[in-house]
Design a protein around this motif. Sequence first.
Motif, PDB file in Angstrom:
ATOM      1  N   VAL A  54       0.858  -1.183   0.000  1.00  0.00           N
ATOM      2  CA  VAL A  54       0.000   0.000   0.000  1.00  0.00           C
ATOM      3  C   VAL A  54       0.896   1.235   0.000  1.00  0.00           C
ATOM      4  CG1 VAL A  54      -1.815   1.292   1.198  1.00  0.00           C
ATOM      5  CG2 VAL A  54      -1.832  -1.219   1.248  1.00  0.00           C
ATOM      6  N   VAL A  55       0.673   2.086  -0.989  1.00  0.00           N
ATOM      7  CA  VAL A  55       1.389   3.356  -1.125  1.00  0.00           C
ATOM      8  C   VAL A  55       0.517   4.427  -0.470  1.00  0.00           C
ATOM      9  CG1 VAL A  55       2.255   5.064  -2.768  1.00  0.00           C
ATOM     10  CG2 VAL A  55       2.421   2.610  -3.308  1.00  0.00           C
ATOM     11  N   ARG A  56       1.091   5.205   0.435  1.00  0.00           N
ATOM     12  CA  ARG A  56       0.314   6.253   1.108  1.00  0.00           C
ATOM     13  C   ARG A  56       0.857   7.630   0.768  1.00  0.00           C
ATOM     14  NH1 ARG A  56      -0.223   8.019   7.463  1.00  0.00           N
ATOM     15  NH2 ARG A  56      -1.919   9.500   7.116  1.00  0.00           N
ATOM     16  N   TYR A  57      -0.060   8.481   0.323  1.00  0.00           N
ATOM     17  CA  TYR A  57       0.202   9.905   0.169  1.00  0.00           C
ATOM     18  C   TYR A  57      -0.501  10.598   1.326  1.00  0.00           C
ATOM     19  CZ  TYR A  57       1.959   9.222  -4.576  1.00  0.00           C
ATOM     20  OH  TYR A  57       2.690   8.833  -5.675  1.00  0.00           O
ATOM     21  N   PHE A  58       0.267  11.220   2.217  1.00  0.00           N
ATOM     22  CA  PHE A  58      -0.283  11.842   3.421  1.00  0.00           C
ATOM     23  C   PHE A  58      -1.124  13.059   3.043  1.00  0.00           C
ATOM     24  CE2 PHE A  58       0.453  14.702   7.190  1.00  0.00           C
ATOM     25  CZ  PHE A  58      -0.359  13.992   8.060  1.00  0.00           C
ATOM     26  N   GLY A  59      -2.323  13.150   3.637  1.00  0.00           N
ATOM     27  CA  GLY A  59      -3.239  14.238   3.311  1.00  0.00           C
ATOM     28  C   GLY A  59      -3.267  15.365   4.313  1.00  0.00           C
ATOM     29  N   GLY A  60      -2.396  15.332   5.313  1.00  0.00           N
ATOM     30  CA  GLY A  60      -2.318  16.434   6.257  1.00  0.00           C
ATOM     31  C   GLY A  60      -3.066  16.207   7.563  1.00  0.00           C
ATOM     32  N   VAL A  61      -3.866  15.136   7.640  1.00  0.00           N
ATOM     33  CA  VAL A  61      -4.606  14.843   8.863  1.00  0.00           C
ATOM     34  C   VAL A  61      -4.075  13.544   9.460  1.00  0.00           C
ATOM     35  CG1 VAL A  61      -6.882  14.352   9.846  1.00  0.00           C
ATOM     36  CG2 VAL A  61      -6.675  15.963   7.942  1.00  0.00           C
ATOM     37  N   LYS A  62      -3.608  13.608  10.706  1.00  0.00           N
ATOM     38  CA  LYS A  62      -3.111  12.386  11.359  1.00  0.00           C
ATOM     39  C   LYS A  62      -4.279  11.470  11.672  1.00  0.00           C
ATOM     40  CE  LYS A  62       1.129  14.284  13.080  1.00  0.00           C
ATOM     41  NZ  LYS A  62       2.282  13.832  13.772  1.00  0.00           N
ATOM     42  N   LEU A  63      -4.095  10.167  11.436  1.00  0.00           N
ATOM     43  CA  LEU A  63      -5.178   9.212  11.613  1.00  0.00           C
ATOM     44  C   LEU A  63      -5.109   8.461  12.943  1.00  0.00           C
ATOM     45  CD1 LEU A  63      -5.224   7.653   8.025  1.00  0.00           C
ATOM     46  CD2 LEU A  63      -6.556   9.559   8.903  1.00  0.00           C
ATOM     47  N   GLY A  64      -3.988   8.517  13.631  1.00  0.00           N
ATOM     48  CA  GLY A  64      -3.821   7.742  14.860  1.00  0.00           C
ATOM     49  C   GLY A  64      -3.595   6.274  14.523  1.00  0.00           C
ATOM     50  N   ALA A  65      -3.135   5.509  15.501  1.00  0.00           N
ATOM     51  CA  ALA A  65      -2.798   4.100  15.253  1.00  0.00           C
ATOM     52  C   ALA A  65      -4.007   3.313  14.765  1.00  0.00           C
ATOM     53  CB  ALA A  65      -2.212   3.462  16.514  1.00  0.00           C
ATOM     54  N   GLY A  66      -5.144   3.445  15.416  1.00  0.00           N
ATOM     55  CA  GLY A  66      -6.343   2.703  15.012  1.00  0.00           C
ATOM     56  C   GLY A  66      -6.807   3.094  13.616  1.00  0.00           C
TER      57      GLY A  66
END
Length: 195
Positions: A93-105
């Motif tokens: 899975v390739v992730r492009y960060f969108g600026g909002v942290k998602l947290g571990a869960g």
Amino acid sequence: MSPFTLSSPVTAEVEVRRSRFIALATPVADREAALAEVARLRAAHPGANHVCWALLAGGHSGMSDDGEPSGTAGRPILEVLRHHDLDGVLGAVVRYFGGVKLGAGGLVRAYTDAIAAALVDAPVVERVPETVLVVAAEYGDAERVRRWADGEGYETGDAEYAEAVRFTLRLPTSRAATARDAVRDLTQGRAVVEG
């Protein structure tokens, strides 16, 4: 060993709070092939923040969170592959960060959802255990064996030319004994088969 693999690569993309998660599940022979595919993904997505992956390929399993918090990416991908009873498969899975942290869960859910989306209608086939035989033969015999192998649908590896020609044959494990006999017959016992 899991009884299923993929017949071709599958992809999907999900967006979670402005982050893009591009999933790929693809059949691979071993860890070396999987790492080559991960390198290809990194090259194809130079702006991506993470390329996380998991591999199930016989005894060659592994995973990487690629900078995400430990256990939030590679492990969820691996669990989805296991849940689908797959082997000989790389999930990435390739992730492009969108600026909002998602947290571990949130990360666990996002990576799980991305790879699961790719596998929804995946072309699954029964996994046939394979064996690699190494053949060492005289030059004339080597060509005869390679032509025979091509006719049988066996994959032949690159040849090394020295005193003898050495190359590999990849074939279903159930056909290995027959293949050894055939190579011996084709070369009148001159070729050596290892593996």
